[in-house]
Design a protein around this motif. Structure first.
Motif, PDB file in Angstrom:
ATOM      1  N   SER A 194       0.830  -1.202   0.000  1.00  0.00           N
ATOM      2  CA  SER A 194       0.000   0.000   0.000  1.00  0.00           C
ATOM      3  C   SER A 194       0.862   1.247   0.000  1.00  0.00           C
ATOM      4  O   SER A 194       2.001   1.239   0.482  1.00  0.00           O
ATOM      5  CB  SER A 194      -0.903   0.007   1.236  1.00  0.00           C
ATOM      6  N   HIS A 195       0.302   2.329  -0.543  1.00  0.00           N
ATOM      7  CA  HIS A 195       0.926   3.640  -0.432  1.00  0.00           C
ATOM      8  C   HIS A 195       0.224   4.510   0.602  1.00  0.00           C
ATOM      9  O   HIS A 195       0.661   5.637   0.853  1.00  0.00           O
ATOM     10  CB  HIS A 195       0.891   4.356  -1.790  1.00  0.00           C
ATOM     11  N   ASP A 196      -0.843   4.020   1.191  1.00  0.00           N
ATOM     12  CA  ASP A 196      -1.624   4.823   2.127  1.00  0.00           C
ATOM     13  C   ASP A 196      -1.238   4.479   3.561  1.00  0.00           C
ATOM     14  O   ASP A 196      -1.698   3.496   4.136  1.00  0.00           O
ATOM     15  CB  ASP A 196      -3.125   4.589   1.913  1.00  0.00           C
ATOM     16  N   LEU A 197      -0.389   5.304   4.138  1.00  0.00           N
ATOM     17  CA  LEU A 197       0.099   5.031   5.489  1.00  0.00           C
ATOM     18  C   LEU A 197      -1.008   5.132   6.529  1.00  0.00           C
ATOM     19  O   LEU A 197      -1.009   4.399   7.521  1.00  0.00           O
ATOM     20  CB  LEU A 197       1.227   6.006   5.831  1.00  0.00           C
ATOM     21  N   ASN A 198      -1.960   6.021   6.322  1.00  0.00           N
ATOM     22  CA  ASN A 198      -3.008   6.191   7.322  1.00  0.00           C
ATOM     23  C   ASN A 198      -3.972   5.005   7.338  1.00  0.00           C
ATOM     24  O   ASN A 198      -4.442   4.595   8.401  1.00  0.00           O
ATOM     25  CB  ASN A 198      -3.738   7.509   7.099  1.00  0.00           C
ATOM     26  N   LEU A 199      -4.272   4.432   6.182  1.00  0.00           N
ATOM     27  CA  LEU A 199      -5.062   3.206   6.170  1.00  0.00           C
ATOM     28  C   LEU A 199      -4.294   2.072   6.834  1.00  0.00           C
ATOM     29  O   LEU A 199      -4.863   1.256   7.559  1.00  0.00           O
ATOM     30  CB  LEU A 199      -5.428   2.819   4.735  1.00  0.00           C
ATOM     31  N   ALA A 200      -2.988   2.020   6.574  1.00  0.00           N
ATOM     32  CA  ALA A 200      -2.166   0.983   7.201  1.00  0.00           C
ATOM     33  C   ALA A 200      -2.180   1.126   8.722  1.00  0.00           C
ATOM     34  O   ALA A 200      -2.329   0.137   9.461  1.00  0.00           O
ATOM     35  CB  ALA A 200      -0.734   1.060   6.673  1.00  0.00           C
ATOM     36  N   LEU A 201      -2.032   2.345   9.203  1.00  0.00           N
ATOM     37  CA  LEU A 201      -2.070   2.570  10.649  1.00  0.00           C
ATOM     38  C   LEU A 201      -3.416   2.181  11.247  1.00  0.00           C
ATOM     39  O   LEU A 201      -3.492   1.693  12.374  1.00  0.00           O
ATOM     40  CB  LEU A 201      -1.783   4.040  10.954  1.00  0.00           C
ATOM     41  N   ARG A 202      -4.466   2.371  10.489  1.00  0.00           N
ATOM     42  CA  ARG A 202      -5.815   2.126  10.996  1.00  0.00           C
ATOM     43  C   ARG A 202      -6.134   0.635  11.101  1.00  0.00           C
ATOM     44  O   ARG A 202      -6.761   0.185  12.058  1.00  0.00           O
ATOM     45  CB  ARG A 202      -6.821   2.815  10.063  1.00  0.00           C
ATOM     46  N   PHE A 203      -5.685  -0.167  10.123  1.00  0.00           N
ATOM     47  CA  PHE A 203      -6.164  -1.546  10.028  1.00  0.00           C
ATOM     48  C   PHE A 203      -5.120  -2.621  10.329  1.00  0.00           C
ATOM     49  O   PHE A 203      -5.494  -3.752  10.626  1.00  0.00           O
ATOM     50  CB  PHE A 203      -6.720  -1.807   8.621  1.00  0.00           C
ATOM     51  N   CYS A 204      -3.843  -2.299  10.235  1.00  0.00           N
ATOM     52  CA  CYS A 204      -2.828  -3.355  10.242  1.00  0.00           C
ATOM     53  C   CYS A 204      -2.229  -3.593  11.620  1.00  0.00           C
ATOM     54  O   CYS A 204      -2.113  -2.686  12.433  1.00  0.00           O
ATOM     55  CB  CYS A 204      -1.724  -3.017   9.248  1.00  0.00           C
ATOM     56  N   LEU A 207       3.654  -3.207  10.302  1.00  0.00           N
ATOM     57  CA  LEU A 207       4.128  -2.579   9.074  1.00  0.00           C
ATOM     58  C   LEU A 207       5.461  -3.213   8.687  1.00  0.00           C
ATOM     59  O   LEU A 207       6.307  -3.483   9.556  1.00  0.00           O
ATOM     60  CB  LEU A 207       4.350  -1.082   9.258  1.00  0.00           C
ATOM     61  N   LEU A 208       5.623  -3.441   7.399  1.00  0.00           N
ATOM     62  CA  LEU A 208       6.919  -3.798   6.838  1.00  0.00           C
ATOM     63  C   LEU A 208       7.313  -2.634   5.945  1.00  0.00           C
ATOM     64  O   LEU A 208       6.704  -2.405   4.898  1.00  0.00           O
ATOM     65  CB  LEU A 208       6.825  -5.103   6.049  1.00  0.00           C
ATOM     66  N   VAL A 209       8.298  -1.863   6.384  1.00  0.00           N
ATOM     67  CA  VAL A 209       8.701  -0.647   5.696  1.00  0.00           C
ATOM     68  C   VAL A 209       9.974  -0.925   4.905  1.00  0.00           C
ATOM     69  O   VAL A 209      10.991  -1.334   5.475  1.00  0.00           O
ATOM     70  CB  VAL A 209       8.942   0.515   6.680  1.00  0.00           C
ATOM     71  N   LEU A 210       9.907  -0.695   3.583  1.00  0.00           N
ATOM     72  CA  LEU A 210      11.064  -0.845   2.704  1.00  0.00           C
ATOM     73  C   LEU A 210      11.548   0.542   2.315  1.00  0.00           C
ATOM     74  O   LEU A 210      10.748   1.424   1.993  1.00  0.00           O
ATOM     75  CB  LEU A 210      10.678  -1.638   1.451  1.00  0.00           C
ATOM     76  N   LEU A 225       6.931   3.422  13.069  1.00  0.00           N
ATOM     77  CA  LEU A 225       6.713   4.525  12.134  1.00  0.00           C
ATOM     78  C   LEU A 225       7.027   5.853  12.827  1.00  0.00           C
ATOM     79  O   LEU A 225       6.152   6.557  13.326  1.00  0.00           O
ATOM     80  CB  LEU A 225       5.276   4.507  11.605  1.00  0.00           C
ATOM     81  N   THR A 226       8.295   6.183  12.841  1.00  0.00           N
ATOM     82  CA  THR A 226       8.785   7.394  13.487  1.00  0.00           C
ATOM     83  C   THR A 226       9.095   8.461  12.452  1.00  0.00           C
ATOM     84  O   THR A 226       9.230   8.170  11.256  1.00  0.00           O
ATOM     85  CB  THR A 226      10.076   7.081  14.268  1.00  0.00           C
ATOM     86  N   PRO A 227       9.223   9.727  12.871  1.00  0.00           N
ATOM     87  CA  PRO A 227       9.639  10.769  11.916  1.00  0.00           C
ATOM     88  C   PRO A 227      10.960  10.428  11.230  1.00  0.00           C
ATOM     89  O   PRO A 227      11.149  10.725  10.050  1.00  0.00           O
ATOM     90  CB  PRO A 227       9.755  12.014  12.798  1.00  0.00           C
ATOM     91  N   GLU A 228      11.874   9.804  11.963  1.00  0.00           N
ATOM     92  CA  GLU A 228      13.172   9.444  11.386  1.00  0.00           C
ATOM     93  C   GLU A 228      13.011   8.415  10.273  1.00  0.00           C
ATOM     94  O   GLU A 228      13.643   8.510   9.205  1.00  0.00           O
ATOM     95  CB  GLU A 228      14.101   8.906  12.476  1.00  0.00           C
ATOM     96  N   LEU A 229      12.158   7.395  10.505  1.00  0.00           N
ATOM     97  CA  LEU A 229      11.943   6.371   9.478  1.00  0.00           C
ATOM     98  C   LEU A 229      11.217   6.953   8.274  1.00  0.00           C
ATOM     99  O   LEU A 229      11.523   6.620   7.125  1.00  0.00           O
ATOM    100  CB  LEU A 229      11.159   5.193  10.059  1.00  0.00           C
ATOM    101  N   LEU A 230      10.260   7.842   8.501  1.00  0.00           N
ATOM    102  CA  LEU A 230       9.561   8.483   7.385  1.00  0.00           C
ATOM    103  C   LEU A 230      10.523   9.317   6.549  1.00  0.00           C
ATOM    104  O   LEU A 230      10.419   9.348   5.320  1.00  0.00           O
ATOM    105  CB  LEU A 230       8.428   9.354   7.924  1.00  0.00           C
ATOM    106  N   ALA A 231      11.468   9.974   7.194  1.00  0.00           N
ATOM    107  CA  ALA A 231      12.471  10.743   6.451  1.00  0.00           C
ATOM    108  C   ALA A 231      13.358   9.813   5.635  1.00  0.00           C
ATOM    109  O   ALA A 231      13.662  10.087   4.468  1.00  0.00           O
ATOM    110  CB  ALA A 231      13.308  11.574   7.422  1.00  0.00           C
TER     111      ALA A 231
END
Length: 259
Positions: A194-204, A207-210, A225-231
């Motif tokens: 998925s590209h929708d992080l907010n849906l992922a946060l809501r239902f999952c 997270l597997l972040v690549l 899912l931290t600010p550092e990882l998002l950066a």
């Protein structure tokens, strides 16, 4: 039941996408969202687990190798939904879902198959499309029919590559709710790119972040899912806050400079 990836290497024409990828075992009933920017290997990962790409390493479902499993048995164990939409063929939706079900589950009677199709059409809210030809449907409607083809078989492993990409917000919520229910009620494992992080946060659950750098993070969404990882993953300045109902949401403030 669990899904295990250990030392997985996969790529295209000698160019590795993953080398020695090892993840924590994914237990039954888990919904894992595979996220990250374009071209980091989300689709490649799902295709490799589905047995559509040559793989080195261990890919096991409950201790059995998926890569060594005969194709008919693998089809019974997993349901794979690619990014590409079902073709706009002149068959009606009911026919395509019936065919998908019977080709994978020949032991089901017609009554079993019909009951399963009715249930999944009702759950997805697409009963009105049952007798419509795919050639007469929008892309989003065909995507819902494609999902029905996967969910109707009630496989223990679901691999869904951007199943909400052609859908509006209402149908996105409906799809993720249905996949969440399948994981909970059937003890299925679902990996959803998925590209929708907010849906992922809501239902999952996880997270597997690549990331483009090859860094991989996996765990509970609110933990990893931290600010550092998002950066690192997306090249953005962002923060995670809670809405008025208490759901965590990602707020992207700006793109980071690439200079």
């Amino acid at each position: 039941m669990s899904l295990l990836l250990d030392g997985v290497t996969v790529g295209y024409r000698g160019r590795p996408v993953f080398e020695g990828l090892t993840l924590p075992p994914v237990p039954a009933g888990s919904l894992v969202s595979v996220v990250g920017p374009n071209a980091v290997g989300k689709s490649t990962l799902l295709r490799s687990i589905a047995g559509l790409l040559p793989v080195a390493g261990r890919v096991e479902l409950t201790g059995e190798s998926l890569t060594a499993m005969p194709r008919p048995e693998r089809v019974r164990r997993l349901g794979y939904l690619p990014q590409t939409l079902p073709q706009a063929v002149p068959l009606v939706a009911y026919e395509t879902v019936f065919s998908a079900c019977r080709s994978a589950l020949g032991s089901w009677t017609n009554a079993d198959t019909e009951a399963a199709i009715e249930a999944v059409f009702d759950r997805l809210g697409i009963r009105h499309l049952a007798l419509r030809r795919l050639s007469e449907m929008s892309g989003g409607q065909r995507q819902m029919v494609g999902l029905a083809q996967v969910l109707v078989r009630r496989t223990p492993l679901l691999l869904l590559d951007e199943p909400t990409s052609a859908l509006d917000l209402r149908w996105q919520l409906n799809v993720l709710s249905a996949v969440r229910e399948a994981a909970d009620a059937q003890g299925a494992i679902a990996l959803v790119a998925s590209h929708d992080l907010n849906l992922a946060l809501r239902f999952c659950d996880q997270l597997l972040v690549l990331t483009p750098s090859g860094r991989i993070a996996m765990g509970a969404p609110e933990v990893i899912l931290t600010p550092e990882l998002l950066a690192s993953a997306y090249g953005i300045e962002a923060r995670i806050e809670r809405c008025s109902r208490g759901h965590p949401i990602v707020l992207a403030d700006q793109a980071l400079s690439t200079g």
